[in-house]
Each structure stands twice: as structure tokens, then as C-alpha cells.
Design an enzyme around this catalytic site. Sequence first.
Site, short mmCIF file in Angstrom:
data_model
loop_
_atom_site.label_atom_id
_atom_site.label_comp_id
_atom_site.label_asym_id
_atom_site.label_seq_id
_atom_site.Cartn_x
_atom_site.Cartn_y
_atom_site.Cartn_z
CG ASP A 175 -0.45 6.88 3.46
OD1 ASP A 175 -0.96 7.81 2.82
OD2 ASP A 175 -0.62 6.74 4.68
CE1 TYR B 126 -7.96 8.70 7.57
CE2 TYR B 126 -9.57 6.92 7.45
CZ TYR B 126 -8.26 7.37 7.32
OH TYR B 126 -7.27 6.50 6.93
CG ASP C 256 -1.79 1.22 1.33
OD1 ASP C 256 -2.72 1.31 0.51
OD2 ASP C 256 -1.57 2.06 2.21
CD GLU D 210 -1.24 10.72 4.36
OE1 GLU D 210 -1.47 11.76 5.01
OE2 GLU D 210 -1.43 9.59 4.83
#
Length: 375
Positions: free
Chosen positions: A136, A215, A134, A138
Site C-alpha cells: 500500500d 473511495y 499487500d 500511497e
Amino acid sequence: MRQLRPLRHMFTALLVAAVLFGAGAQATAPHYRIVGYASRWNPVQDKDIGKIDTLIFAFAQLKDGRVVLDHASAERLHQLTALKAPHPSLQVDISVGGWSVGGFSEAASTAAGRQAFADSAAQLVATHDADGLDVDWEYPEHHESGIHSSPQDRAHFTLLLKAIRASLDRLGAAQGRTGTKHYTLSIAAADGPFVNGIDLAAVAPTLDWFNLMTYDFVNAMTPTTGHHTGLHASALIAGDGRTTDRAVEQFLAAGVPARKLVIGAAFYGREFAGVQPAHHGLYQRYDHFQGMLPWPKLKADYIGKHGYVRYWDGAAQAPWLWNAKTRRFITYDDPQSIAAKAAFVKAHHLGGIMYWEQSLDPSDELLDAMWRGLH
């Protein structure tokens, strides 16, 4: 843009389906993923491991352009992969990155850098008996978290993911991991302006699914309080404020298949202090962001206690807490809002729900609400 059916029509559709297909529908019912990010494992939660499809270890590090694990991280990852022996259907993936973790833009900027990243990631997955990767980052083309970014990140990210996919497939083929057993590749992605650095249509065929970080919609950098993981728009939300259904619309409009979208749930709340009192603090200005609160602490010390009153936003399908005396506001997910998200996933044929983070729900109350809603 694909339009999402209003939530009020969903229950009718599900009831009709049940009548038409009856009990036999269970044999052909689609499978919905439950994906949990985890930094370690608590043996108290062993009883509910069968409710989880994929645990994503957070996090591997990016060092000099290569994906690596230090000794302590490798030991924590082993806690997760060891669960596969008694639970062979469980998948364990490794996530690299996280908020404020840099090096992605630099590694992705050259063909050699992308290959080093891809090969080291694939080798790490295989070495540690994991089942996929995965990513990630950001975020591509963004530097809000303090990392380096470049206007070329969008194109380079597509090339990086293709390189990772090729490395995972090559190594998987050599190990007999093909077909349904292939090494998976996913990314953690935000919505709204934070996704403009990703060519969604170009990367979708490369990925098994997207972990939508639906979220933290409100946080220390937003001007007002609000639902930090709301499903729909509140009547009080301003303009194009972020919501889960708006995120899904954005990704669908970009060409991402619905089954590859795994929406996010939060096992924690966000508290704001010095909040203006109108509408019980909802979508109001505040003096400062107070911090994050895990679900067990919310239950033990806040919900219905010490002046905190729970309210429910029927439009947003989300709860919040308001303390009129201290002018503090808390936004969070609970079993009711998670059940609404599960119904939304099923109504719109999405891929499932993921959550942050495993240790924040030691009693598995929120996980159980997710599982019951999807199954």
C-alpha cells in the site's frame, strides 16, 4: 478503451444467463473475492467469517527499508491468523504502508534496497503464518501525503514488485506452497491521477489482484462535496470526476485483466459542514471537512435522524444525507449501494469487492449485503 455495459442492461443479461444454465450454473459460476482490511478482530463477528475470502492485516511498518512488525502489531495480526484454524479456507495477508507512510521510494530506488524489502516481506509473511503480502504505497511519484517521491518511482515500483514476487515464490517453494497455495501478492491502488506512477500493464502479471481504493473520491482536499465512493457518475459531477466505473475503465484500458480488479467499498461516511444548499448539498462547495463517521454511528445518529434526510442518486447508484438546517452533507455506502457494486462486479466479470475496514461494521450488515450480492 473497453466500454462498460450500461447498468440497465445488466439485469437482463443475468436473467438470460439464469434461464439458459438453470440451477446447474452454480457448479461453474465464477468465484468473487470478498477482501477486508482489518487492524484487529472482534469475536462478535465470528459468525460471519465464512463470508470473507481474505483478511488483510493493516499495517506492517517499513523501517530502514525493511518490512517489520512491532510487538503490538504482531499480537493483533495473530488474532487474524488464529481464525484460520476453525476456518481453513480463510486467507490472511499482511499489508505494508498506508496513507502518509514513507520509505517506499527510497527502498525501491536501488537493487539492494528492493531485495532487502522483498526478502524481509517474504520472511515476515512466513514467520507469522500469513498467506501473502499487500503493498500500500500511497503513491508512487506522488507526495500529497507528505512522503518522499521520485520521477523514477514508476520504473522502480515495477522492479520492486517483481523482486517481492520472486522472494515469495522462492520461500513458498521451499515450504511446499505452490500452485493454488502460493503466497499471494496484491497492491492497494487509487485511480485517476494517482495511478500515473504505476506501470499497470507491467505489474499486472506479477500481481494476484489489485485492491482498487474506489473511495475517498471527495475529501478535505477536494473543492466540493460529492459521492466519496460512488459507482457511476452523478448528473452533477464535474468533468472527469472520479467514480468506481471510471476507475475500472482506466485499469482495463491499461491492460489489467478484469478478474484481477477488486473494487472498493467504504464502511464509513465523510461529513462536510457549511455546504451550499443547492441540490441538497450534492457536489456543492463547503466551508470545511467535518470528519469520518463509521457505519454504526451513521445508523444510530444520522440516517433519518436529527434533521438528516437520506437521498438516493439513481445515476450514481449512491446515497447521501443532507441536513438543511445545519447545512451538513454526508456521503457513504449502504446495503443498497453495495448491492449495486456487487451487481456491477458480476456484470463486468471483475474479481470481487474489498472494503475498509472490518471494525467499522460490527454487525456485519454491510458485509452481508456484499456477500448476498456476489453469491
